[in-house]
Design a protein around this motif. Structure first.
Motif, PDB file in Angstrom:
ATOM      1  N   UNK A  69       0.488  -1.795   0.084  1.00 43.43           N
ATOM      2  CA  UNK A  69       0.017   0.471  -0.385  1.00 43.43           C
ATOM      3  C   UNK A  69       0.674   1.724  -0.029  1.00 43.43           C
ATOM      4  N   UNK A  70       1.751   1.161  -0.379  1.00 44.24           N
ATOM      5  CA  UNK A  70       2.852   2.864  -0.688  1.00 44.24           C
ATOM      6  C   UNK A  70       2.137   3.485  -1.567  1.00 44.24           C
ATOM      7  N   UNK A  71       0.807   3.282  -1.924  1.00 48.30           N
ATOM      8  CA  UNK A  71      -0.054   4.169  -3.060  1.00 48.30           C
ATOM      9  C   UNK A  71      -1.283   3.815  -2.876  1.00 48.30           C
ATOM     10  N   UNK A  72      -2.567   4.945  -2.259  1.00 51.20           N
ATOM     11  CA  UNK A  72      -3.745   4.258  -2.285  1.00 51.20           C
ATOM     12  C   UNK A  72      -4.443   5.780  -3.036  1.00 51.20           C
ATOM     13  N   UNK A  73      -5.526   4.670  -4.261  1.00 49.45           N
ATOM     14  CA  UNK A  73      -6.080   6.053  -5.493  1.00 49.45           C
ATOM     15  C   UNK A  73      -7.370   6.474  -4.454  1.00 49.45           C
ATOM     16  N   UNK A  74      -7.665   7.558  -4.787  1.00 49.92           N
ATOM     17  CA  UNK A  74      -8.653   8.401  -4.285  1.00 49.92           C
ATOM     18  C   UNK A  74     -10.440   8.209  -5.177  1.00 49.92           C
ATOM     19  N   UNK A  75     -10.635   6.974  -4.795  1.00 51.87           N
ATOM     20  CA  UNK A  75     -11.376   6.761  -5.642  1.00 51.87           C
ATOM     21  C   UNK A  75     -12.213   8.262  -6.644  1.00 51.87           C
ATOM     22  N   UNK A  76     -13.360   8.231  -7.515  1.00 55.43           N
ATOM     23  CA  UNK A  76     -13.725   9.228  -8.493  1.00 55.43           C
ATOM     24  C   UNK A  76     -15.166  10.341  -7.385  1.00 55.43           C
ATOM     25  N   UNK A  77     -15.271   9.353  -7.085  1.00 51.68           N
ATOM     26  CA  UNK A  77     -16.792   9.996  -6.265  1.00 51.68           C
ATOM     27  C   UNK A  77     -16.177  10.913  -4.740  1.00 51.68           C
ATOM     28  N   UNK A  78     -15.219  10.472  -4.585  1.00 54.37           N
ATOM     29  CA  UNK A  78     -14.470  11.142  -3.416  1.00 54.37           C
ATOM     30  C   UNK A  78     -13.706  12.813  -3.728  1.00 54.37           C
ATOM     31  N   UNK A  79     -13.895  13.273  -2.595  1.00 54.50           N
ATOM     32  CA  UNK A  79     -12.953  15.136  -2.419  1.00 54.50           C
ATOM     33  C   UNK A  79     -11.560  13.827  -2.930  1.00 54.50           C
ATOM     34  N   UNK A  80     -10.807  14.865  -3.558  1.00 58.43           N
ATOM     35  CA  UNK A  80      -9.253  14.939  -4.080  1.00 58.43           C
ATOM     36  C   UNK A  80      -8.306  15.064  -3.111  1.00 58.43           C
ATOM     37  N   UNK A  81      -9.085  15.585  -1.941  1.00 58.77           N
ATOM     38  CA  UNK A  81      -7.828  16.042  -0.639  1.00 58.77           C
ATOM     39  C   UNK A  81      -8.082  14.778   0.818  1.00 58.77           C
ATOM     40  N   UNK A  82      -9.273  13.234   0.643  1.00 62.75           N
ATOM     41  CA  UNK A  82      -9.060  13.019   1.746  1.00 62.75           C
ATOM     42  C   UNK A  82      -7.705  12.074   1.232  1.00 62.75           C
ATOM     43  N   UNK A  83      -7.486  12.231   3.262  1.00 62.75           N
ATOM     44  CA  UNK A  83      -5.688  11.339   3.324  1.00 62.75           C
ATOM     45  C   UNK A  83      -6.695   9.772   3.374  1.00 62.75           C
ATOM     46  N   UNK A  84      -6.954   8.959   2.309  1.00 61.80           N
ATOM     47  CA  UNK A  84      -7.252   7.514   2.506  1.00 61.80           C
ATOM     48  C   UNK A  84      -6.123   6.671   3.400  1.00 61.80           C
ATOM     49  N   UNK A 107      -5.403   7.586   6.151  1.00 63.46           N
ATOM     50  CA  UNK A 107      -6.291   8.072   7.371  1.00 63.46           C
ATOM     51  C   UNK A 107      -7.368   7.005   8.324  1.00 63.46           C
ATOM     52  N   UNK A 108      -7.958   7.496   6.244  1.00 66.80           N
ATOM     53  CA  UNK A 108      -9.034   6.700   6.225  1.00 66.80           C
ATOM     54  C   UNK A 108      -9.390   5.090   6.379  1.00 66.80           C
ATOM     55  N   UNK A 109      -8.258   4.920   6.197  1.00 66.18           N
ATOM     56  CA  UNK A 109      -7.526   3.222   6.570  1.00 66.18           C
ATOM     57  C   UNK A 109      -7.628   2.989   7.448  1.00 66.18           C
ATOM     58  N   UNK A 110      -7.098   4.083   8.192  1.00 65.69           N
ATOM     59  CA  UNK A 110      -6.635   3.997  10.007  1.00 65.69           C
ATOM     60  C   UNK A 110      -7.690   3.666  10.948  1.00 65.69           C
ATOM     61  N   UNK A 111      -9.135   4.868   9.697  1.00 64.67           N
ATOM     62  CA  UNK A 111      -9.712   5.016  10.764  1.00 64.67           C
ATOM     63  C   UNK A 111     -10.803   3.911  11.064  1.00 64.67           C
ATOM     64  N   UNK A 112     -11.534   3.747   9.971  1.00 61.22           N
ATOM     65  CA  UNK A 112     -11.695   2.052   9.551  1.00 61.22           C
ATOM     66  C   UNK A 112     -11.721   1.500  10.554  1.00 61.22           C
ATOM     67  N   UNK A 113     -10.420   1.107  10.521  1.00 63.40           N
ATOM     68  CA  UNK A 113      -9.778  -0.157  11.455  1.00 63.40           C
ATOM     69  C   UNK A 113     -10.418   0.431  12.658  1.00 63.40           C
TER      70      UNK A 113
END
Lengths: 314, 344
Positions: free
Chosen positions: B152-167, B169-175
């Motif tokens: 996971x050295x790079x995580x894509x930001x999906x099309x429908x999300x805000x381009x400034x989201x920290x993916x 951090x999102x992963x960590x939050x989900x966990x």
């Protein structure tokens, strides 16, 4: 039960320790706690020392004197015994009212199950017998003389307590030459208990089984029963309950046929067809007609049952 | 025949040399060979007991021990390391245990469900072959996190999300959310196993609860009205409970937004339109006063310059465009809102 804690153990070692504190299926050998009272000397001290010798290594000795009155307040004894992972205790003390006093007790679920207060009338220590002794950690034979042992509930309980104290641990097999020690408990008419301890000498008898001769070693004591505290029948029954898993069951449903083949019968339990994990297939669904039929049948059955009940009540 | 008789007679004579091993007793003694125990119910010879106590006791014990040893010598034996060992049977004296018999562990909610449906645990393979990394990688435990990180050295930001989201951090939050949910489920299982009656919001009582727990309890209690607490009066400094898990405690808080009907949708769209296409409002009074000002300036520029100019700036602006306001229905204009109990 360690799984039902709010704070889970974080290490494997911690988990093992917690599991060890829970009730076990097969319990470890019961250890005895030796506690001194406010004043402890003379015969009492000697008796405790000799008992220590007899029960080694299943002992834990506390060195300090404790101001405990077991019959008024057993809670401190319970606490001490629990903390030292012991199952039995012996509390020795001496006072003007009760000279040379011994309290033998055992616990169940961290509470006193039975307690017997014995007064030592006459005592002769192991060291006073001038002969060769037996080694340590020898399982003794126990002899109870007298008809009174099975007559009163108290004495029956006391007999059980003595067996518990002196039998050391449960063994599967014993070396024939290792049967060296025998302890006898005699109850006289005036409720005195005479404890004697002998060494077994095996002599030739011309047959396989040897002739026994006894030589007195080890402590000789005359006890008088002072006070007792025995558990109720229910608690005692519950304490003696053994786990079902340890019971050896006979193997059912196994048979051998004429050719010598072993055959077994396997009985399937009832299947809850309603909750088995299957794919729902449209073809297996009930049609509305079938559902109606079921409903009608149920109605009829209910009516019949109601009619029966009415008829029965009349 | 004679030979047999002779042999027997000889044997008998030999036996007479030795002392007997048989013991005669009035009543049968009860034996428990498993605990090496014998109980003799026979009465004593009281005179002997009184006069030669020790010898009598020794003789009595000797007889009983002889009986016991006879029974032991009858047992099946085997040879273990140069000594003969007798196999003892199970003891018949039942000694009390120290602790209760352990009962079966109560099943958790998932375990019950799995048992019903017949779901069995599938053991995960320790290592799987990962194509992206091109090596065998552990699926759990030691070195698993490292392998995941290298993937996971790079995580894509999906099309429908805000381009400034920290993916990341999102992963960590989900966990973290999953961990928190798991903890809650574990607590529920414990409560179910111990059969303790627990209130929904986990309120432990005034002594044990912390301030945040009390706040949660208040929030949940407030929402126990027909309108889920929407029209409850709030105290002046009251706060709402925030954080993970509070919404779950409010009944009906987890529902999807199915209450948004068509009318409301249109209303929302209109609102957006008005916000985005905002036109400046015309303050008529202000426009009139500004116009008046301009006219006056123009006149003065022509007329007497010696006349004192009207105070400009903040002073004039204050009094100029302001309409008289009615103090919002309060009686005393300067008085603050009453704190404390209203005294009647």
């Amino acid at each position: 039960m360690s799984l039902l804690r709010i704070r889970k153990p974080k290490t494997r070692k911690g988990k093992k320790m917690l599991m060890a504190r829970e009730p076990q299926l097969i319990e470890a050998a019961r250890t005895m706690l030796f506690v001194d009272g406010r004043k402890c000397g003379g015969s009492v001290k000697q008796f405790m020392k000799d008992l220590n010798q007899l029960k080694k290594p299943l002992v834990k000795v506390l060195n300090r004197k404790n101001d405990i009155t077991p019959f008024e307040d057993p809670s401190s004894l319970e606490f001490l015994t629990m903390k030292n992972y012991a199952a039995q205790f012996v509390f020795g003390s001496t006072s003007k009212k009760r000279p040379d006093n011994i309290v033998l007790g055992r616990l169940y679920e961290n509470e006193v199950l039975d307690m017997f207060e014995l007064g030592i009338k006459q005592y002769k220590a192991i060291s006073e017998f001038m002969n060769e002794k037996i080694g340590a950690c020898v399982k003794p034979c126990l002899v109870f003389n007298g008809p009174q042992w099975s007559q009163t509930e108290e004495l029956r309980r006391l007999r059980n307590l003595f067996i518990d104290t002196f039998h050391r641990e449960k063994v599967d097999s014993i070396r024939l030459q290792g049967v060296e020690h025998v302890m006898s408990f005699t109850v006289t008419d005036n409720m005195n208990i005479l404890m004697r301890s002998y060494k077994i000498l095996l002599k030739k008898s011309g047959q396989k089984t040897p002739r026994i001769e006894l030589e007195e070693i080890g402590p000789s004591a005359d006890f008088v029963i002072r006070r007792t505290k025995i558990a109720s029948e229910d608690l005692y029954k519950q304490a003696r309950k053994q786990p079902k898993q340890l019971k050896v069951g006979k193997k059912k449903n196994i048979s051998t046929d004429a050719m010598g083949n072993t055959k077994g019968r396997v009985h399937m339990g009832k299947q809850l067809t309603g909750s088995i994990q299957t794919r729902r297939v449209k073809a297996l669904r009930k049609t509305p007609e079938e559902k109606k039929e079921n409903r009608q049948k149920k109605k009829v059955a209910l009516k019949a049952a109601a009619a029966e009940v009415l008829a029965a009540s009349h | 025949m004679d030979v047999v008789k002779e042999v027997l007679a000889k044997h008998q004579k030999e036996l007479e040399k030795y002392k007997p091993i048989t013991v005669d007793k009035h009543l049968e003694c009860r034996l428990d060979v498993g605990t090496l125990l014998i109980t003799d119910p026979n009465d004593f010879d009281d005179r002997e007991l009184r006069d030669n106590r020790e010898e009598y006791l020794t003789a009595l014990t000797r007889d009983n021990t002889q009986l016991l040893l006879n029974a032991i010598w009858e047992l099946p034996t085997e040879r273990v390391d140069e000594s003969i060992v007798a196999k003892l049977p199970e003891p018949t004296t039942v000694l009390p245990r120290l602790r209760k018999v352990p009962g079966p562990r109560p099943l958790t909610k998932w375990e019950q469900f799995a048992k019903e449906k017949g779901i069995t645990k599938k053991k995960r393979d320790k290592k799987t072959y990962d194509d992206t990394l091109d090596k065998w990688v552990p699926t759990y435990g030691f070195k698993h996190a490292e392998a995941e990180k290298s993937k996971d050295w790079v995580l894509e930001v999906p099309q429908n999300a805000d381009p400034n989201t920290d993916m990341f951090q999102k992963k960590i939050d989900l966990r973290n959310e999953k961990v928190a949910k798991n903890e809650i489920q574990r607590m529920k299982n414990i409560v179910r196993a111990r059969k303790v009656d627990m209130p929904r919001s986990g309120y432990l009582g005034p002594e044990a609860a912390s301030s945040s727990q009390l706040l949660t309890a208040v929030t949940v209690a407030k929402s126990s009205t027909a309108s889920v607490g929407k029209f409850q009066n709030k105290l002046p400094k009251e706060k709402e409970a925030r954080g993970l898990g509070v919404k779950e405690l409010i009944p009906g808080g987890k529902r999807k937004a199915s209450h948004i009907t068509n009318n409301e949708r249109e209303a929302n769209l209109d609102l957006i339109k008005s916000v985005l296409h905002k036109k400046p409002k015309l303050n008529v009074d202000k426009a009139i006063s500004m116009q008046k000002e301009e006219d006056r300036l123009a006149r003065e520029a022509e007329g007497a310059p010696a006349r004192k100019a009207k105070p400009k700036g903040k002073g004039s602006r204050k009094a100029v465009g302001k309409k008289p306001k009615g103090n919002h229905g309060q009686r005393a204009p300067g008085k603050k809102a009453q704190a404390g109990r209203k005294r009647r």
